[in-house]
Design an enzyme around this catalytic site. Structure first.
Site, PDB file in Angstrom:
ATOM      1  N   PRO A 291       0.792  -1.216   0.000  1.00 27.62           N
ATOM      2  CA  PRO A 291       0.000   0.000   0.000  1.00 27.62           C
ATOM      3  C   PRO A 291       0.829   1.274   0.000  1.00 27.62           C
ATOM      4  CG  PRO A 291      -0.274  -1.229   2.047  1.00 27.62           C
ATOM      5  CD  PRO A 291       0.660  -1.973   1.210  1.00 27.62           C
ATOM      6  N   GLU A 292       0.365   2.223  -0.748  1.00 26.11           N
ATOM      7  CA  GLU A 292       0.876   3.585  -0.656  1.00 26.11           C
ATOM      8  C   GLU A 292      -0.165   4.367   0.151  1.00 26.11           C
ATOM      9  OE1 GLU A 292       2.358   5.092  -4.428  1.00 26.11           O
ATOM     10  OE2 GLU A 292       2.489   3.062  -5.209  1.00 26.11           O
TER      11      GLU A 292
END
Length: 279
Positions: A2-3
């Site tokens: 995830p960003e």
DNA sequence: CAACCCACCTGACTGC
DNA sequence: TGCAGTCAGGTGGGTT
């Protein structure tokens, strides 16, 4: 992994399920991920109530009540997942799945952490010392906050020889921009990812800041980008992947001009760009 | 200080 | 089918 948009989507999901609930028990299957897990401190969170769930950069911060309030810090690394199961009274807990490393049993909710590559993190710190935690204290501004603007980007990019993409992925300068959204932001700004950061003028910085904020905001709206590992707390996929303009699209026609999208490798990470839209 | 490379770890996929 | 090689959304640490 995830960003920022994926972690923010997770935060919202965790907030709905966990805020205000008491933590009954923590189970740990190992005592380290990327860093050692402070096993005793994590266990001592039991019986406290989770009051607030924040995100800072790509960290989830669960604030727990108490005479001395504590914060659980969670990072998902590249492959981490966080799921929440409903646990009606009298029902037994599900079996542990492969690479599931810890669980937090809240009233009526089970939060489960799964991370094949174990680049993730679980730490506990006093709320009063959160700002000086070594993993947080060096971080730059939030990209969606008011501290991140074109003047700031212009200033920190002066005389920098690194590429624009590397610059915006540097968490000391601005947090939350990872490999997918860095390419996407460069595309939207019309800037080649490998162009020297120091060569940007003020106008370029305005375009890049706007692009970063825009792509991250839109991705949050879409529940993040699911390519492989990432899913929300209820295991739902994010649907921003279909809106990616260049990432993972090497050889495909650019949606704006129909040129072939190119991939270049820099420091072992792929960047994608359109050779005619990005000058 | 800045820039660069590597490591950490596992799984999925490709090509021979 | 097997196996080697490559790649993957992060990021800290060491070296130049």
């Amino acid at each position: 992994m995830p960003e920022l948009p994926e972690v923010e989507t997770l935060r919202r999901g965790v907030e709905i399920h966990i805020t205000g609930r008491q933590l009954h028990k923590v189970e740990l299957r190992r005592k380290d991920l990327r860093w050692p897990i402070p096993v005793t401190r994590v266990r001592k969170l039991a019986s406290r109530r989770c009051r607030l769930i924040e995100r800072r950069a790509k960290y989830l911060l669960l604030h727990f009540d108490g005479v001395i309030p504590e914060v659980a810090m969670i990072h998902l690394g590249m492959s981490g997942r966080l799921f929440i199961d409903l646990t009606p009274r009298g029902e037994t807990s599900p079996d542990w799945i492969e690479h599931e490393h810890w669980r937090m049993h809240f009233e009526g909710r089970l939060m489960r952490f799964i991370d094949a590559r174990r680049f993730g993190m679980l730490d506990v710190t006093r709320e009063s010392k959160l700002q000086v935690h070594p993993r947080l204290s060096e971080l730059g501004p939030e990209p969606l906050g008011s501290d991140f603007d074109a003047d700031y980007l212009f200033r920190v990019s002066r005389r920098r020889k690194i590429s624009i993409k590397t610059l915006i992925m540097n968490a000391k300068l601005v947090v939350g921009v990872g490999n997918i959204y860095a390419s996407e932001a460069c595309f939207r700004a019309g800037l080649r990812p490998r162009r020297a950061a120091g060569s940007m003028n003020r106008k370029h910085c305005v375009a890049l800041v706007d692009s970063i904020r825009e792509v991250l905001s839109e991705a949050i709206e879409s529940g993040g980008t699911t390519i492989r590992d990432y899913h929300g707390v209820s295991q739902e996929a994010g649907y921003f992947a279909r809106k990616l303009r260049v990432y993972g699209r090497e050889g495909e026609a650019c949606g704006s001009c129909a040129s072939r999208i190119r991939r270049v490798v820099e420091a072992g990470r792929s960047s994608f760009y359109c050779p005619s839209c990005q000058g």
